[in-house]
Design a protein around this motif. Sequence first.
Motif, PDB file in Angstrom:
ATOM      1  N   PHE A 102      57.348  33.170  47.023  1.00 24.54           N
ATOM      2  CA  PHE A 102      56.122  33.622  46.362  1.00 24.54           C
ATOM      3  C   PHE A 102      54.895  32.805  46.758  1.00 24.54           C
ATOM      4  O   PHE A 102      53.909  32.766  46.026  1.00 24.54           O
ATOM      5  N   TYR A 103      54.984  32.183  47.920  1.00 28.88           N
ATOM      6  CA  TYR A 103      53.850  31.386  48.384  1.00 28.88           C
ATOM      7  C   TYR A 103      52.608  32.260  48.521  1.00 28.88           C
ATOM      8  O   TYR A 103      52.630  33.304  49.159  1.00 28.88           O
ATOM      9  N   ARG A 104      51.543  31.858  47.855  1.00 29.53           N
ATOM     10  CA  ARG A 104      50.239  32.512  47.877  1.00 29.53           C
ATOM     11  C   ARG A 104      50.267  33.924  47.268  1.00 29.53           C
ATOM     12  O   ARG A 104      49.385  34.738  47.554  1.00 29.53           O
ATOM     13  N   VAL A 105      51.249  34.207  46.431  1.00 29.37           N
ATOM     14  CA  VAL A 105      51.249  35.469  45.686  1.00 29.37           C
ATOM     15  C   VAL A 105      50.505  35.239  44.375  1.00 29.37           C
ATOM     16  O   VAL A 105      50.917  34.403  43.569  1.00 29.37           O
ATOM     17  N   PRO A 106      49.405  35.956  44.117  1.00 30.55           N
ATOM     18  CA  PRO A 106      48.671  35.760  42.862  1.00 30.55           C
ATOM     19  C   PRO A 106      49.550  36.087  41.659  1.00 30.55           C
ATOM     20  O   PRO A 106      50.402  36.978  41.710  1.00 30.55           O
ATOM     21  N   GLN A 107      49.319  35.358  40.574  1.00 32.47           N
ATOM     22  CA  GLN A 107      50.137  35.515  39.377  1.00 32.47           C
ATOM     23  C   GLN A 107      50.160  36.957  38.867  1.00 32.47           C
ATOM     24  O   GLN A 107      51.207  37.500  38.543  1.00 32.47           O
ATOM     25  N   GLN A 112      52.807  42.225  37.870  1.00 24.97           N
ATOM     26  CA  GLN A 112      52.814  43.679  38.001  1.00 24.97           C
ATOM     27  C   GLN A 112      54.063  44.153  38.736  1.00 24.97           C
ATOM     28  O   GLN A 112      54.673  45.168  38.369  1.00 24.97           O
ATOM     29  N   ALA A 113      54.453  43.417  39.783  1.00 29.86           N
ATOM     30  CA  ALA A 113      55.642  43.792  40.551  1.00 29.86           C
ATOM     31  C   ALA A 113      56.901  43.666  39.705  1.00 29.86           C
ATOM     32  O   ALA A 113      57.791  44.526  39.752  1.00 29.86           O
ATOM     33  N   VAL A 114      56.998  42.596  38.928  1.00 31.70           N
ATOM     34  CA  VAL A 114      58.171  42.401  38.069  1.00 31.70           C
ATOM     35  C   VAL A 114      58.218  43.475  36.991  1.00 31.70           C
ATOM     36  O   VAL A 114      59.280  44.037  36.693  1.00 31.70           O
ATOM     37  N   TYR A 270      50.759  40.633  30.218  1.00 28.62           N
ATOM     38  CA  TYR A 270      51.679  40.545  31.342  1.00 28.62           C
ATOM     39  C   TYR A 270      51.358  41.650  32.338  1.00 28.62           C
ATOM     40  O   TYR A 270      51.344  42.823  32.001  1.00 28.62           O
ATOM     41  N   GLY A 271      51.104  41.258  33.574  1.00 29.80           N
ATOM     42  CA  GLY A 271      50.808  42.222  34.612  1.00 29.80           C
ATOM     43  C   GLY A 271      49.356  42.613  34.703  1.00 29.80           C
ATOM     44  O   GLY A 271      48.984  43.451  35.501  1.00 29.80           O
ATOM     45  N   SER A 272      48.485  42.029  33.882  1.00 28.72           N
ATOM     46  CA  SER A 272      47.066  42.363  33.940  1.00 28.72           C
ATOM     47  C   SER A 272      46.340  41.368  34.812  1.00 28.72           C
ATOM     48  O   SER A 272      46.832  40.273  35.084  1.00 28.72           O
ATOM     49  N   THR A 273      45.143  41.749  35.242  1.00 36.60           N
ATOM     50  CA  THR A 273      44.391  40.891  36.148  1.00 36.60           C
ATOM     51  C   THR A 273      43.638  39.805  35.404  1.00 36.60           C
ATOM     52  O   THR A 273      43.123  38.875  36.012  1.00 36.60           O
ATOM     53  N   GLY A 274      43.551  39.902  34.071  1.00 36.12           N
ATOM     54  CA  GLY A 274      42.805  38.905  33.328  1.00 36.12           C
ATOM     55  C   GLY A 274      41.316  39.163  33.408  1.00 36.12           C
ATOM     56  O   GLY A 274      40.866  40.195  33.886  1.00 36.12           O
ATOM     57  N   THR A 275      40.537  38.217  32.928  1.00 33.16           N
ATOM     58  CA  THR A 275      39.093  38.411  32.880  1.00 33.16           C
ATOM     59  C   THR A 275      38.336  37.503  33.831  1.00 33.16           C
ATOM     60  O   THR A 275      37.145  37.668  34.025  1.00 33.16           O
ATOM     61  N   GLY A 276      39.038  36.564  34.437  1.00 29.49           N
ATOM     62  CA  GLY A 276      38.322  35.599  35.262  1.00 29.49           C
ATOM     63  C   GLY A 276      37.923  36.136  36.611  1.00 29.49           C
ATOM     64  O   GLY A 276      36.961  35.678  37.216  1.00 29.49           O
ATOM     65  N   GLY A 277      38.693  37.104  37.124  1.00 32.83           N
ATOM     66  CA  GLY A 277      38.351  37.711  38.403  1.00 32.83           C
ATOM     67  C   GLY A 277      38.785  36.915  39.604  1.00 32.83           C
ATOM     68  O   GLY A 277      38.580  37.320  40.727  1.00 32.83           O
ATOM     69  N   GLU A 278      39.410  35.737  39.413  1.00 38.31           N
ATOM     70  CA  GLU A 278      39.845  34.924  40.533  1.00 38.31           C
ATOM     71  C   GLU A 278      41.351  35.007  40.668  1.00 38.31           C
ATOM     72  O   GLU A 278      42.090  35.003  39.683  1.00 38.31           O
ATOM     73  N   GLU A 279      41.832  35.097  41.905  1.00 38.61           N
ATOM     74  CA  GLU A 279      43.259  35.128  42.152  1.00 38.61           C
ATOM     75  C   GLU A 279      43.763  33.718  42.368  1.00 38.61           C
ATOM     76  O   GLU A 279      43.181  32.931  43.109  1.00 38.61           O
ATOM     77  N   GLU A 280      44.909  33.393  41.703  1.00 41.97           N
ATOM     78  CA  GLU A 280      45.512  32.092  41.853  1.00 41.97           C
ATOM     79  C   GLU A 280      46.892  32.247  42.469  1.00 41.97           C
ATOM     80  O   GLU A 280      47.572  33.243  42.246  1.00 41.97           O
ATOM     81  N   ASP A 281      47.319  31.247  43.240  1.00 45.95           N
ATOM     82  CA  ASP A 281      48.660  31.265  43.784  1.00 45.95           C
ATOM     83  C   ASP A 281      49.662  31.188  42.646  1.00 45.95           C
ATOM     84  O   ASP A 281      49.442  30.501  41.655  1.00 45.95           O
ATOM     85  N   TRP A 282      50.792  31.883  42.817  1.00 50.12           N
ATOM     86  CA  TRP A 282      51.794  31.868  41.769  1.00 50.12           C
ATOM     87  C   TRP A 282      52.512  30.536  41.751  1.00 50.12           C
ATOM     88  O   TRP A 282      52.864  29.970  42.763  1.00 50.12           O
ATOM     89  N   ALA A 283      52.768  30.042  40.555  1.00 47.51           N
ATOM     90  CA  ALA A 283      53.622  28.876  40.352  1.00 47.51           C
ATOM     91  C   ALA A 283      54.342  29.084  39.045  1.00 47.51           C
ATOM     92  O   ALA A 283      53.812  29.684  38.116  1.00 47.51           O
ATOM     93  N   ALA A 284      55.561  28.594  38.943  1.00 50.58           N
ATOM     94  CA  ALA A 284      56.302  28.731  37.696  1.00 50.58           C
ATOM     95  C   ALA A 284      55.540  28.031  36.585  1.00 50.58           C
ATOM     96  O   ALA A 284      55.027  26.925  36.766  1.00 50.58           O
ATOM     97  N   PRO A 285      55.416  28.643  35.407  1.00 54.60           N
ATOM     98  CA  PRO A 285      54.635  28.042  34.336  1.00 54.60           C
ATOM     99  C   PRO A 285      55.255  26.775  33.800  1.00 54.60           C
ATOM    100  O   PRO A 285      56.470  26.651  33.731  1.00 54.60           O
ATOM    101  N   GLN A 286      54.438  25.849  33.413  1.00 54.55           N
ATOM    102  CA  GLN A 286      54.910  24.627  32.798  1.00 54.55           C
ATOM    103  C   GLN A 286      55.177  24.893  31.320  1.00 54.55           C
ATOM    104  O   GLN A 286      54.646  25.809  30.727  1.00 54.55           O
ATOM    105  N   GLY A 287      56.020  24.051  30.739  1.00 51.76           N
ATOM    106  CA  GLY A 287      56.235  24.133  29.313  1.00 51.76           C
ATOM    107  C   GLY A 287      57.319  25.106  28.912  1.00 51.76           C
ATOM    108  O   GLY A 287      57.570  25.315  27.730  1.00 51.76           O
TER     109      GLY A 287
END
Length: 299
Positions: A102-107, A112-114, A270-287
């Motif tokens: 998932f390198y460089r796959v936006p969250q 959405q794919a899952v 889940y699966g939404s683009t959010g409101t920030g408009g910026e794409e981030e690389d995927w990483a497993a969530p902390q916590g």
Amino acid sequence: MASRGGDDAIWAAVTEATAPLEEVEDEAFVGKFSHKVARYFRQGAKHLDFHAKMWQQLVNEYADSVYGTLFQAFGDKDWLAQLDFLMALDAGIKNTFPPQVFYRVPQHIFEQAVLQASDRAFEEQRFARLCWDQLRESFPDAKMRKHAYNALDAGRKFAGSRLGYSGALPQDFLRAWVDHAVQRMTKSGRGDPAEVMPLEDAAAIFHVLLGAGAMPVGIVNEHGAPPTDWPDVEVALADAYARCAGGGGGGEGDFAGPAAPQGKGCLAGYGSTGTGGEEEDWAAPQGGFKGKGAKSYGG
């Protein structure tokens, strides 16, 4: 890299998904069932080829593997269709796939794919068991039963691919399903769908399937179950049989692509683009696992 949570994340997601069973099954059964399901999610990626396939294909193959095993083992349980394993699928992917997949796959693209893979694979596996059980009682001839099953299964998959398994109107899903199924029967019947299944028999089968729960769970949750002896069935079938028997098309061009899927029970966000408009690389969530009550996911 952020901590991935390991098997604890899969177990937490599975027990969250199976918690509603405590109202209908005893504690010992729920515990055994949960352990088996967690094992399915841990072992679902065992035979995936991570070196030769795109990540989207791997996600779908993982969903097919896990849900296929789940329905093979417990498909006779009426409550299975009401359980939501989206977050277990999410946890299984994050904790059994190599992180570089998932390198460089936006969250939000990942989610959405899952979500799409979960809805599709769950519905396809659920229907496969349901349809075959119903046809086995209605078609004693094995060859005709196979033709009927292939047509009904392909038609429903077509409707799901074009309209999604949630978000569509029931009558639109039915029409897409009927049109494509009748097209398949027309090919098998050498130009006449009635050679595979007479119109009256087709109507009876669709009513039986719909009565047994063949309308996608997401659509039923949004619009309710179709009524008994739903007249739309006869209308859609009569139209499709008339067009196919007369050499016309199957109506595929009438349908637009699916709207953004919402899932049969997905988290808000889940699966939404959010409101920030910026794409981030995927990483497993902390916590660790946030649970169904989370207001947003992957933030």
